[in-house]
Design an enzyme around this catalytic site. Structure first.
Site, PDB file in Angstrom:
ATOM      1  N   SER A 174    -132.522  27.271 -17.175  1.00  0.00           N
ATOM      2  CA  SER A 174    -132.938  27.660 -18.520  1.00  0.00           C
ATOM      3  C   SER A 174    -131.825  28.464 -19.179  1.00  0.00           C
ATOM      4  O   SER A 174    -131.257  29.365 -18.556  1.00  0.00           O
ATOM      5  CB  SER A 174    -134.208  28.505 -18.468  1.00  0.00           C
ATOM      6  OG  SER A 174    -134.454  29.099 -19.734  1.00  0.00           O
ATOM      7  N   ASN A 176    -132.277  30.539 -21.577  1.00  0.00           N
ATOM      8  CA  ASN A 176    -132.898  31.633 -22.325  1.00  0.00           C
ATOM      9  C   ASN A 176    -133.128  32.905 -21.526  1.00  0.00           C
ATOM     10  O   ASN A 176    -133.737  33.846 -22.023  1.00  0.00           O
ATOM     11  CB  ASN A 176    -134.227  31.147 -22.915  1.00  0.00           C
ATOM     12  CG  ASN A 176    -134.029  29.986 -23.868  1.00  0.00           C
ATOM     13  OD1 ASN A 176    -133.130  30.015 -24.706  1.00  0.00           O
ATOM     14  ND2 ASN A 176    -134.832  28.949 -23.727  1.00  0.00           N
TER      15      ASN A 176
END
Length: 363
Positions: A174, A176
């Protein structure tokens, strides 16, 4: 009937901001209302991967059912399997809102959610209630943002969910969570996979079953990094790969929201993720299972993922734009394709178009 429901649900949900629309769709599926028949059942679509027997190769990707609230409702939409998560040991809020952006013109989404979820305990409680139910449900595990030992978070995830998950996915890709993708670097990856597989094997002695472990990788990797990952995955004895997560690239995107930070999913990701998929298939050889994900929105894009080396295919953003009838439509069209082409199994098309994809450069 399903097309009518799709045409009705999209304008209603698109009247809300993306995150609220997502919450409403989860709530709707929790009601148990049968939104569709679940699609066709055809033995030609059955696929055996990592010791699991999938009724069809189309799965719901992680990110939709983060807290394992509706796995069976997703299976009832026609998916052959569903992946819950990403789940972290402790609950966390994720990044500030707004953090999901629709790029309708591009049929894409940008998210910077940051592993917002209710934590292991809640997901475990829900999945424990599935004991005895049929259907393949995987769990995607991650690390808390403020963790002092992120590798230990993954060990804890394996320990927590080994007994209730059909398979586990190690999500280190990911974009993020600051620093998370650094776990894909070879030295870090080697240690992480060694630790994770040790815990998996310890749990196997207790539950009398080796839960398959997949690694989910990013599409934003160099050829050298892909080669390193392939070697580590093979050396450490993982059960498969998932290719790929969202991208930081904005290639092929024209919507104004393209300037938002976060990971891009949807149709613009198809090309890059399929190139990476084919390159990884070439690197790991024919035996290791690979789940292809990124930009799948039709039977043809699902078929192309398989031709490029995928045993199974996942989607999520495609359903945002096409509606809840998409998985059943894809499954129906895959069955028709298998029948029309005289296939005994849809798996026969795997790897049939690797070279054109794998030979393309990673721009």
């Amino acid at each position: 009937m399903m097309h009518i429901i799709d045409r009705l649900t999209r304008p209603v949900l698109f009247a809300f901001d993306p995150e609220r629309a997502h919450e409403l769709s989860i709530a709707a599926l929790k009601t148990g209302i049968p939104f569709c028949s679940g699609g066709v059942q055809n033995s030609k679509l059955a696929v055996s991967v990592a010791g699991l027997n999938f009724p069809n190769p189309i799965g719901m990707a992680a990110g939709y059912d983060k807290n394992a609230e509706i796995p069976d409702a997703l299976l009832n939409l026609g998916f052959g399997f569903a992946e819950c998560g990403t789940v972290t040991p402790k609950p966390q809020e994720g990044n500030p809102r707004p953090r999901i952006f629709r790029l309708t013109r591009d049929r894409a989404v940008i998210n910077r959610l940051g592993f917002n979820n209710e934590g292991h305990a809640q997901a475990l409680a829900r999945l424990s209630l599935r004991k005895g139910k049929s259907g393949i449900v995987g769990v995607n595990i991650g690390a808390n943002r403020d963790s002092s030992d992120r590798m230990a978070d993954y060990e804890e995830g394996v320990r927590t969910f080994a007994a209730v998950a059909s398979y586990l996915t190690i999500n280190i890709s990911s974009p993020n969570t600051t620093g998370l993708r650094g776990l894909q670097d070879r030295e870090n990856l080697s240690e992480l996979l060694q630790r994770v597989m040790r815990v998996r094997n310890e749990q196997a002695a207790l539950i009398k079953r080796k839960v398959p472990v997949f690694l989910k990788i990013a599409p934003d990797l160099s050829e050298e990094a892909l080669a390193d990952i392939a070697q580590e995955v093979l050396e450490k004895g993982l059960d498969g790969l998932i290719v790929s997560n969202t991208t930081l690239s904005r290639e092929g995107v024209s919507a104004p929201a393209a300037s938002e930070t976060g990971g891009l999913s949807g149709e613009p990701l198809f090309e890059r993720s399929t190139i990476v998929l084919a390159k990884m298939r070439r690197l790991v050889g024919p035996a290791l299972p690979i789940i292809g994900v990124g930009g799948v929105h039709s039977a043809e894009t699902a078929l192309e993922k398989m031709r490029a080396g995928a045993d199974l295919v996942q989607l999520y953003t495609g359903m945002v734009f096409a509606g809840p009838g998409l998985p059943a439509r894809i499954v129906s069209r895959l069955a028709a394709y298998a029948e029309a082409n005289g296939l005994n199994s849809i798996a026969e098309i795997r790897d049939s178009n690797i070279k054109p994809w794998a030979d393309r450069p990673l721009a």
